[in-house]
Scaffold this motif. Structure first.
Motif, PDB file in Angstrom:
ATOM      1  N   GLN A 111     -13.553  50.418   5.121  1.00  0.00           N
ATOM      2  CA  GLN A 111     -13.658  51.100   3.827  1.00  0.00           C
ATOM      3  C   GLN A 111     -14.498  50.295   2.848  1.00  0.00           C
ATOM      4  OE1 GLN A 111     -12.359  54.105   2.994  1.00  0.00           O
ATOM      5  NE2 GLN A 111     -11.495  54.415   5.022  1.00  0.00           N
ATOM      6  N   GLY A 112     -15.084  49.216   3.334  1.00  0.00           N
ATOM      7  CA  GLY A 112     -15.933  48.433   2.445  1.00  0.00           C
ATOM      8  C   GLY A 112     -15.150  47.592   1.457  1.00  0.00           C
ATOM      9  N   ILE A 113     -13.898  47.315   1.793  1.00  0.00           N
ATOM     10  CA  ILE A 113     -13.090  46.468   0.912  1.00  0.00           C
ATOM     11  C   ILE A 113     -13.019  45.067   1.502  1.00  0.00           C
ATOM     12  CG2 ILE A 113     -10.756  46.102   0.003  1.00  0.00           C
ATOM     13  CD1 ILE A 113     -10.451  49.117  -0.176  1.00  0.00           C
ATOM     14  N   GLN A 114     -13.175  44.079   0.647  1.00  0.00           N
ATOM     15  CA  GLN A 114     -13.143  42.699   1.113  1.00  0.00           C
ATOM     16  C   GLN A 114     -11.742  42.334   1.588  1.00  0.00           C
ATOM     17  OE1 GLN A 114     -15.848  41.186   1.436  1.00  0.00           O
ATOM     18  NE2 GLN A 114     -17.234  42.262   0.041  1.00  0.00           N
ATOM     19  N   MET A 154     -22.887  46.764   7.669  1.00  0.00           N
ATOM     20  CA  MET A 154     -21.560  47.225   8.122  1.00  0.00           C
ATOM     21  C   MET A 154     -20.671  47.508   6.918  1.00  0.00           C
ATOM     22  SD  MET A 154     -19.854  47.875  10.842  1.00  0.00           S
ATOM     23  CE  MET A 154     -20.785  47.034  12.136  1.00  0.00           C
ATOM     24  N   LYS A 155     -20.700  46.583   5.991  1.00  0.00           N
ATOM     25  CA  LYS A 155     -19.790  46.701   4.856  1.00  0.00           C
ATOM     26  C   LYS A 155     -20.413  47.504   3.722  1.00  0.00           C
ATOM     27  CE  LYS A 155     -18.406  42.259   4.486  1.00  0.00           C
ATOM     28  NZ  LYS A 155     -17.639  41.279   3.723  1.00  0.00           N
ATOM     29  N   ASN A 156     -19.517  47.863   2.777  1.00  0.00           N
ATOM     30  CA  ASN A 156     -19.950  48.424   1.515  1.00  0.00           C
ATOM     31  C   ASN A 156     -20.677  49.767   1.637  1.00  0.00           C
ATOM     32  OD1 ASN A 156     -19.067  47.200  -0.735  1.00  0.00           O
ATOM     33  ND2 ASN A 156     -21.109  46.705  -1.474  1.00  0.00           N
ATOM     34  N   GLN A 157     -20.549  50.393   2.765  1.00  0.00           N
ATOM     35  CA  GLN A 157     -21.131  51.713   2.849  1.00  0.00           C
ATOM     36  C   GLN A 157     -20.320  52.651   1.962  1.00  0.00           C
ATOM     37  OE1 GLN A 157     -18.514  50.804   4.252  1.00  0.00           O
ATOM     38  NE2 GLN A 157     -18.324  51.588   6.324  1.00  0.00           N
ATOM     39  N   LYS A 158     -20.891  53.787   1.656  1.00  0.00           N
ATOM     40  CA  LYS A 158     -20.178  54.734   0.810  1.00  0.00           C
ATOM     41  C   LYS A 158     -18.912  55.205   1.499  1.00  0.00           C
ATOM     42  CE  LYS A 158     -22.472  56.542  -2.544  1.00  0.00           C
ATOM     43  NZ  LYS A 158     -22.016  56.478  -3.921  1.00  0.00           N
ATOM     44  N   ARG A 159     -17.897  55.394   0.697  1.00  0.00           N
ATOM     45  CA  ARG A 159     -16.655  55.925   1.247  1.00  0.00           C
ATOM     46  C   ARG A 159     -16.734  57.435   1.331  1.00  0.00           C
ATOM     47  NH1 ARG A 159     -11.724  52.655  -1.069  1.00  0.00           N
ATOM     48  NH2 ARG A 159     -10.853  54.734  -0.950  1.00  0.00           N
ATOM     49  N   ALA A 211     -21.981  37.657  -2.685  1.00  0.00           N
ATOM     50  CA  ALA A 211     -22.747  38.153  -1.538  1.00  0.00           C
ATOM     51  C   ALA A 211     -21.881  39.094  -0.718  1.00  0.00           C
ATOM     52  CB  ALA A 211     -23.215  36.981  -0.684  1.00  0.00           C
ATOM     53  N   PRO A 212     -21.606  40.276  -1.262  1.00  0.00           N
ATOM     54  CA  PRO A 212     -20.609  41.166  -0.642  1.00  0.00           C
ATOM     55  C   PRO A 212     -21.007  41.669   0.738  1.00  0.00           C
ATOM     56  CG  PRO A 212     -21.708  42.251  -2.480  1.00  0.00           C
ATOM     57  CD  PRO A 212     -22.197  40.853  -2.476  1.00  0.00           C
ATOM     58  N   ASN A 213     -22.254  41.549   1.088  1.00  0.00           N
ATOM     59  CA  ASN A 213     -22.648  42.098   2.381  1.00  0.00           C
ATOM     60  C   ASN A 213     -22.829  41.055   3.466  1.00  0.00           C
ATOM     61  OD1 ASN A 213     -22.721  44.897   1.668  1.00  0.00           O
ATOM     62  ND2 ASN A 213     -24.433  44.330   0.339  1.00  0.00           N
ATOM     63  N   SER A 214     -22.533  39.834   3.098  1.00  0.00           N
ATOM     64  CA  SER A 214     -22.645  38.780   4.096  1.00  0.00           C
ATOM     65  C   SER A 214     -21.685  39.043   5.243  1.00  0.00           C
ATOM     66  CB  SER A 214     -22.313  37.443   3.444  1.00  0.00           C
ATOM     67  OG  SER A 214     -21.975  36.506   4.433  1.00  0.00           O
ATOM     68  N   THR A 215     -22.083  38.690   6.424  1.00  0.00           N
ATOM     69  CA  THR A 215     -21.172  38.854   7.553  1.00  0.00           C
ATOM     70  C   THR A 215     -20.781  37.490   8.103  1.00  0.00           C
ATOM     71  OG1 THR A 215     -23.127  39.210   8.895  1.00  0.00           O
ATOM     72  CG2 THR A 215     -21.858  41.151   8.290  1.00  0.00           C
ATOM     73  N   VAL A 216     -21.050  36.463   7.310  1.00  0.00           N
ATOM     74  CA  VAL A 216     -20.615  35.121   7.702  1.00  0.00           C
ATOM     75  C   VAL A 216     -19.234  34.905   7.107  1.00  0.00           C
ATOM     76  CG1 VAL A 216     -21.180  32.678   7.657  1.00  0.00           C
ATOM     77  CG2 VAL A 216     -23.014  34.379   7.542  1.00  0.00           C
ATOM     78  N   TYR A 217     -18.244  34.823   7.955  1.00  0.00           N
ATOM     79  CA  TYR A 217     -16.882  34.689   7.466  1.00  0.00           C
ATOM     80  C   TYR A 217     -16.456  33.234   7.483  1.00  0.00           C
ATOM     81  CZ  TYR A 217     -16.607  39.727   7.912  1.00  0.00           C
ATOM     82  OH  TYR A 217     -16.816  41.059   7.781  1.00  0.00           O
ATOM     83  N   LYS A 218     -16.219  32.722   6.313  1.00  0.00           N
ATOM     84  CA  LYS A 218     -15.856  31.325   6.175  1.00  0.00           C
ATOM     85  C   LYS A 218     -14.348  31.149   6.357  1.00  0.00           C
ATOM     86  CE  LYS A 218     -16.424  27.822   2.614  1.00  0.00           C
ATOM     87  NZ  LYS A 218     -17.003  27.590   1.275  1.00  0.00           N
ATOM     88  N   THR A 219     -13.958  30.029   6.908  1.00  0.00           N
ATOM     89  CA  THR A 219     -12.540  29.686   6.969  1.00  0.00           C
ATOM     90  C   THR A 219     -12.309  28.396   6.194  1.00  0.00           C
ATOM     91  OG1 THR A 219     -12.137  30.757   9.100  1.00  0.00           O
ATOM     92  CG2 THR A 219     -10.643  29.001   8.464  1.00  0.00           C
ATOM     93  N   VAL A 220     -11.395  28.451   5.230  1.00  0.00           N
ATOM     94  CA  VAL A 220     -11.078  27.265   4.451  1.00  0.00           C
ATOM     95  C   VAL A 220      -9.767  26.702   4.974  1.00  0.00           C
ATOM     96  CG1 VAL A 220     -10.492  26.388   2.160  1.00  0.00           C
ATOM     97  CG2 VAL A 220     -12.189  28.207   2.400  1.00  0.00           C
ATOM     98  N   SER A 221      -9.758  25.412   5.260  1.00  0.00           N
ATOM     99  CA  SER A 221      -8.528  24.827   5.775  1.00  0.00           C
ATOM    100  C   SER A 221      -8.007  23.775   4.801  1.00  0.00           C
ATOM    101  CB  SER A 221      -8.785  24.203   7.146  1.00  0.00           C
ATOM    102  OG  SER A 221      -7.573  23.688   7.654  1.00  0.00           O
ATOM    103  N   ILE A 222      -6.715  23.850   4.515  1.00  0.00           N
ATOM    104  CA  ILE A 222      -6.107  22.904   3.592  1.00  0.00           C
ATOM    105  C   ILE A 222      -5.122  22.041   4.371  1.00  0.00           C
ATOM    106  CG2 ILE A 222      -4.558  22.709   1.620  1.00  0.00           C
ATOM    107  CD1 ILE A 222      -5.894  25.205   0.490  1.00  0.00           C
TER     108      ILE A 222
END
Lengths: 346, 346
Positions: free
Chosen positions: A144-147, B1-6, A318-329
């Motif tokens: 649905q395009g939601i982060q 992939m992301k942010n396409q129209k709903r 950068a909402p369209n980036s497909t690089v998914y970062k992982t933050v580790s604490i």
DNA sequence: AAAAATATTGCAATCGATTGCCTAAATTTT
DNA sequence: AAAATTTAGGCAATCGATTGCAATATTTTT
């Protein structure tokens, strides 16, 4: 008195005999309105007690300044601190938080996520429930395009942003500490192994034993002992063994460790001399039990802030980036009385 | 992939070559669409992964199926249980909950309320912060035609729906119980007296003393001792008096009672034999301290449900009524070790 | 088979705020 | 003083869903 119509920009416009667009511009401090009319509009808005309508605004702008959070339970220290950390950052950025509880039910979790999608939030922050069976609802969020940001209890196979603790490392430290205190038959209370965090903690336990050449004893590893009641039950069984353990690592939570403590007390196993106990999560009460409980602090508030920062500083930009970062604490072992022996044997 | 129209109803309409209004009717199960097209529309909606947009829907309908909650802190047992109770009923009615924390700050509370007004929620449920100074923001809620229910910590002078506990009665019972256990010099740790609940608990304390003809000693009444730290500080002072108290009623919370307990333990006042301790609110930890703490349970989950029921069964039905009902729930004294003497003197 | 009644469907306005485009007024430049 | 530029403000479309009213299609009645 009640339920009268609320003031809209059109009411203001009508009263001043100008166009609604000018009112909108004035309220948004646009440079396309003269200072004088701007002032007049703001004054009138105040007089009429105007409150903007987020629904209309967000609908038009196509985005909701809201972040949704789904957690198993809000009354656990870890999660309420996460929320406190999130709040701090999101409010500073003018965003709102909608908080939902899954109550550890997968079905309920799916419902919560659905609702947040309907609300059209801009980001969903989630820690999955213990019943987690599949990722469909999470995939749907992305579709649905939601982060989406997963934290702590994450679905490992699903590629998303993640903020996690190094559970294995923390568990290794905890168990190593117990070994250094002279405990040798250390029982493990496992959490449900469908969740990665519990698999990792078990791995840490095994790694510590291996590093110190302490043999693994299968009968000391208890499955699914992740509530206070289950912890108590497991302990009753363990302490009745011909060769009972000399320590218990309640890898799931301090609640479980509390169950251990109560049974140990009632069965006359003196903590920490006869039985060492270590929990996980640093609940508020772990400091005030008798004896106080050694546990792992997960820097939950910091983690909450880290999640929000991740959203505002990286994802939103950068909402369209497909690089998914992982933050580790890195979590921290907090040594208290329940594992500190006066005389270390051997 | 992301942010396409709903997907919207128009997408569905276009695909099927029909009007959007028909799609809307089908999705709302209106009788004004034929069974066959309805079926077709629902099928297509599913195919296109359609999710309705609450923003648009609520904007059009002029009401938001959302209830806003403002509490001082979500990690207190009382409030998290209230929320659990609210959730149960609101979800059943297809409503959503937006939860906000004021963190005991008046300014923050005003902010939260503003936000909820912007969101156009249909009802705000609030327990005011300890800093409460004026009711302007609450009046504003009513002025905007939004329903308002106050609970527990209420602004007494403001006429609204209210759901409260009978604090005076509960305090009287608690103190009477202590008197029956032979305690005679019972100290009171007061909460900030700008909040009615704390005034009422003090009144209950005084009433109990009067009923049992126990004299009131001013030096045993300590103002503003409502956190663990302040409770501890007050206790240090009290136990250093020439004639120290033989019991403490921490009328504000179990947190405060916990402070009392810790100081009593460290100063060698044996609880409950030398010093009786009673708290308020039945936090989870009060059962597991040594000794366990006598306290007052406020039926918080039930209270949460009562609030939601009040909204759905009465307020929502007659939104223009100006008769504001007050629901009162009787709390219950939970007697534990901290006030149970083995030998009752005299 | 025509008339009446009913069932479906479409059109267009609406909720409140925003924004691109256009016009009119004010100001500056030549 | 005329032309060019800037500034201020209006018009109308738009976001997505709902709904009163009108139009068409279908079924029932006579």
């Amino acid at each position: 008195m009640k339920n009268q119509k609320r003031t809209t920009i059109h009411d203001i416009a009508r009263k001043l005999n100008i166009a609604a667009s000018s009112v909108s511009r004035a309220l948004n401090n646009s440079s396309k309105v003269s200072a004088s009319t701007k002032e007049l509009i703001l004054k009138t808005a105040k007089e009429l007690n105007y409150k903007q309508n987020f629904l209309a605004q967000n609908l038009r702008k196509g985005q909701n300044q809201t972040i949704g959070v789904v957690v198993p339970r809000i009354n656990q220290n870890f999660f309420s601190n996460i929320i406190a950390g999130l709040e701090e950052v999101t409010y500073k950025n003018g965003y709102n938080l909608v908080i939902c509880q899954s109550n550890e039910s997968h079905e309920r979790e799916v419902q919560c996520v659905e609702t947040l999608i309907h609300q059209h939030v801009s980001c969903i922050v989630i820690s999955i429930s213990v019943e987690h069976t599949n990722d469909d609802h999470l995939k749907n969020v992305l579709a649905q395009g939601i982060q989406l940001i997963q934290f702590d209890r994450v679905a490992q196979d699903l590629e998303t942003f993640k903020v996690i603790n190094d559970n294995e490392q923390a568990a290794t430290e905890a168990v190593s500490h117990m070994i250094n205190q002279g405990y040798r038959r250390i029982a493990l209370l496992e959490g449900p192994q469908n969740l990665a965090i519990f698999r990792q903690r078990k791995a840490g336990y095994l790694r510590a034993l291996e590093q110190h050449r302490v043999p693994v004893v299968e009968e000391l590893i208890i499955k699914n002992a992740w509530t206070k009641e289950l912890g108590a039950k497991a302990t009753r069984k363990l302490l009745s063994l011909p060769k009972p353990p000399d320590a218990v690592f309640a890898s799931t939570s301090d609640f479980s460790a509390l169950g251990v403590l109560e049974v140990a007390n009632s069965m006359g196993f003196k903590v920490p001399d006869v039985l060492g106990v270590c929990g996980y999560s640093n609940e508020a009460f772990s400091e005030i039990t008798t004896p106080s409980i050694t546990t792992v602090d997960q820097y939950s508030k910091k983690m909450g802030k880290a999640i929000a920062d991740l959203y505002f500083e990286e994802i939103k930009e950068a909402p369209n980036s497909t690089v998914y970062k992982t933050v580790s604490i890195k979590p921290k072992l907090i040594v208290r009385s329940s594992t500190q022996r006066k005389n270390i044997p051997g």
